[in-house]
Design an enzyme around this catalytic site. Structure first.
Site, PDB file in Angstrom:
ATOM      1  N   GLU A 162       0.804  -1.222   0.000  1.00  0.00           N
ATOM      2  CA  GLU A 162       0.000   0.000   0.000  1.00  0.00           C
ATOM      3  C   GLU A 162       0.838   1.274   0.000  1.00  0.00           C
ATOM      4  O   GLU A 162       0.800   2.058   0.962  1.00  0.00           O
ATOM      5  CB  GLU A 162      -0.942   0.015   1.201  1.00  0.00           C
ATOM      6  CG  GLU A 162      -1.906  -1.159   1.212  1.00  0.00           C
ATOM      7  CD  GLU A 162      -2.956  -1.051   2.317  1.00  0.00           C
ATOM      8  OE1 GLU A 162      -2.807  -0.184   3.200  1.00  0.00           O
ATOM      9  OE2 GLU A 162      -3.921  -1.816   2.280  1.00  0.00           O
ATOM     10  N   GLU A 353      -4.924  -9.079   1.296  1.00  0.00           N
ATOM     11  CA  GLU A 353      -5.503  -8.761   2.604  1.00  0.00           C
ATOM     12  C   GLU A 353      -7.004  -8.604   2.448  1.00  0.00           C
ATOM     13  O   GLU A 353      -7.477  -7.980   1.495  1.00  0.00           O
ATOM     14  CB  GLU A 353      -4.993  -7.416   3.150  1.00  0.00           C
ATOM     15  CG  GLU A 353      -3.639  -7.443   3.775  1.00  0.00           C
ATOM     16  CD  GLU A 353      -3.234  -6.082   4.364  1.00  0.00           C
ATOM     17  OE1 GLU A 353      -4.094  -5.339   4.861  1.00  0.00           O
ATOM     18  OE2 GLU A 353      -2.032  -5.781   4.304  1.00  0.00           O
TER      19      GLU A 353
HETATM   20  C1  BGC Z   1      -2.645  -2.546   6.124  1.00  0.00           C
HETATM   21  C2  BGC Z   1      -2.520  -3.307   7.416  1.00  0.00           C
HETATM   22  C3  BGC Z   1      -3.622  -2.872   8.367  1.00  0.00           C
HETATM   23  C4  BGC Z   1      -4.966  -3.221   7.745  1.00  0.00           C
HETATM   24  C5  BGC Z   1      -6.178  -2.913   8.613  1.00  0.00           C
HETATM   25  C6  BGC Z   1      -4.071  -2.400   5.637  1.00  0.00           C
HETATM   26  O1  BGC Z   1      -4.208  -1.121   5.125  1.00  0.00           O
HETATM   27  O2  BGC Z   1      -1.837  -3.121   5.137  1.00  0.00           O
HETATM   28  O3  BGC Z   1      -1.248  -3.096   7.948  1.00  0.00           O
HETATM   29  O4  BGC Z   1      -3.502  -3.408   9.636  1.00  0.00           O
HETATM   30  O5  BGC Z   1      -5.098  -2.503   6.543  1.00  0.00           O
HETATM   31  O6  BGC Z   1      -6.295  -1.555   8.862  1.00  0.00           O
END
Ligand code: BGC
Length: 460
Positions: A162, A353
């Site tokens: 990101e 993610e």
């Molecule tokens: C990030 C993580 C973060 C997650 C939840 C993402 O933007 O890569 O490090 O914990 O979102 O906020």
């Protein structure tokens, strides 16, 4: 239908958020250690100095992953741990990742390693961090050292996580480390240097890699989905909006240079005279061949066509649930966004993610019934499956996160883990969702329900 054969089921975490053993007295100081020291920055006045103490508990944590049945684990290497002064390799830093990688491989878990998940050595910030073009040379040194040491054992790489966040929040709004609030002209230079770091890393990883090496980045921006899924004008509006540059929340401002070797026209149009003068050789360096399109997806905004060629944002429909972080729960994002990305970039997609913040804590029996995460998982994975069924090439899904961890400026107040962590005792308790995820993995997604009482809300 199940998910495709060899679909990669994983979970993700990041160094600064779980490792600990950083900051004062450890010889490892990243920009986040420094940032956390500033008064009133972190919501609960905490830091990642101890975090989940994964640095000492990694072997037990890998056993938890094995029990979960994970096929893959996305971790990040801490640049600050491996090269505390930005110049020289720290052998103890490397040795930690040696042990962790070996433990994962022994557990038949494929490591997906992110090279940069936000913990730059503070020593390099003192030299200007991403504002200084020299950062590319420092990053190359770091990547070279890592590639040399790990490329036989690690085949899956994520260059950067990101960049939108560490550049725009780090240098413009100041809400992330290093917390600088600079004129946009400077920030855009940092933007460009961050992209150069990505390109330089791919080149090095390829040099050390082989035919099995897979390289991508974790790209994100604001996502948009159509208000009415049966209205082709709304779908087109959402498609366009996803790739338009407007402020810093644009996926195309990062992915287009990486994949097409050019910033989008809308990037130049939006930023006008503040954009840096770009050397074509830089764009060549940035646009290295990637093996997959990696992305982090949590939710999306809803938009519709106005009828006069424009588009507008609309509120998500009433009844759209929200997480404990007050983020809207929009499962359709998991179908539309990979679809749009696949159409545009023509690369297999990996969800690096996805997850939800809950407010659950252990009950009297010590169990954590996180029904919300279970529901969320079924809904989002159901939509992902629909995208696959419609022909989108999606290769994997990583749940964020393995453990409740240090959630940046929110400190320990936001819990995204499949495994609950008592931050006083470090006790780990797999939540209900961990059991469900294990069954999902075991059945290769066949038990994903897809629908819930929210079915009528899809498209929100
Ligand atoms: C990030 C993580 C973060 C997650 C939840 C993402 O933007 O890569 O490090 O914990 O979102 O906020």
């Amino acid at each position: 239908m199940s998910f495709p054969e060899n679909f990669v089921w994983g979970a993700a975490a990041a160094s600064y958020q779980i490792e600990g053993n950083t900051g004062e007295g450890t010889g490892v100081t990243s920009i986040w250690d420094e940032f956390c020291r500033q008064p009133d920055i972190i919501f609960d006045k905490s830091s990642g100095a101890v975090a989940c103490d994964h640095f000492h508990r990694y072997a037990d944590d890998v056993q938890l992953m094995v029990a979960l049945g994970l096929k893959a684990y996305r971790l990040s290497f801490s640049w600050a741990r491996i090269m505390p002064d930005g110049e020289n390799v720290s052998e103890p830093g490397m040795a930690f990742y040696d042990k962790l990688i070996d433990e994962l491989l022994a557990g038949h878990i494929t490591p997906y390693v992110t090279l940069y998940h936000w913990d730059m050595p503070h020593a390099l910030q003192l030299k200007g961090g991403y504002l200084n073009r020299e950062i590319v040379r420092y990053f190359e040194k770091y990547v070279e050292a890592v590639a040399k040491r790990f490329s036989q054992r690690v085949k899956h790489w994520v260059t950067v996580n990101e960049p939108i966040n560490y550049i725009c929040c780090g240098y413009w709004t100041g809400s992330h480390a290093p917390g600088w609030k600079l004129p946009i002209r400077d920030v855009l230079h940092g933007w460009h240097h961050a992209l150069l770091c990505h390109g330089a890393a791919v080149k090095i990883l390829r040099r050390y890699g082989d035919a099995g090496t897979q390289i991508g980045a974790a790209i994100t921006g604001w996502g948009y989905i159509p208000a009415d899924e049966n209205n082709s004008a709304d779908i087109e509006a959402a498609r366009r909006k996803n790739f338009e540059c407007e402020k810093f929340r644009s996926i195309a401002g990062w992915a287009d240079p990486m994949i097409f070797g050019a910033y989008p026209d809308s990037w130049y149009k939006f930023w006008g005279k503040d954009t840096p003068k770009v050397d074509p050789a830089d764009m060549k360096m940035i646009a290295q061949k990637l093996d997959y399109f990696g992305t982090n997806i949590y939710f999306a905004h809803t938009c519709r066509a106005t009828g006069d060629g424009r588009m507008e944002l609309v509120n998500p429909p009433i009844n759209t649930p929200r997480s404990a972080a007050n983020w809207p729960i929009t499962p359709a994002a998991m179908r539309w966004l990979p679809t749009f990305y696949f159409e545009r970039y023509k690369l297999p997609v990996i969800i690096l993610e996805n997850g939800i913040c809950d407010a659950e804590f252990p009950d009297r029996e010590g169990r954590v019934h996180d029904a919300c995460r279970v529901n969320h998982m079924h809904l989002y994975l159901g939509e992902l499956r629909k995208a696959i069924e419609s022909g989108v090439d999606i290769r994997g899904y990583f749940h964020w996160s393995l453990l409740d961890n240090f959630e940046w400026i929110e400190g320990y107040t936001r819990r995204f883990g499949l495994i609950h962590v008592d931050h006083k005792t470090q006790k780990r308790t797999p939540k209900d969702s961990a059991q469900v995820y294990r069954e999902i993995i075991r059945s290769n997604g066949a038990i994903v329900a897809g629908e819930s009482g929210m079915a009528g809300e899809r498209g929100a």
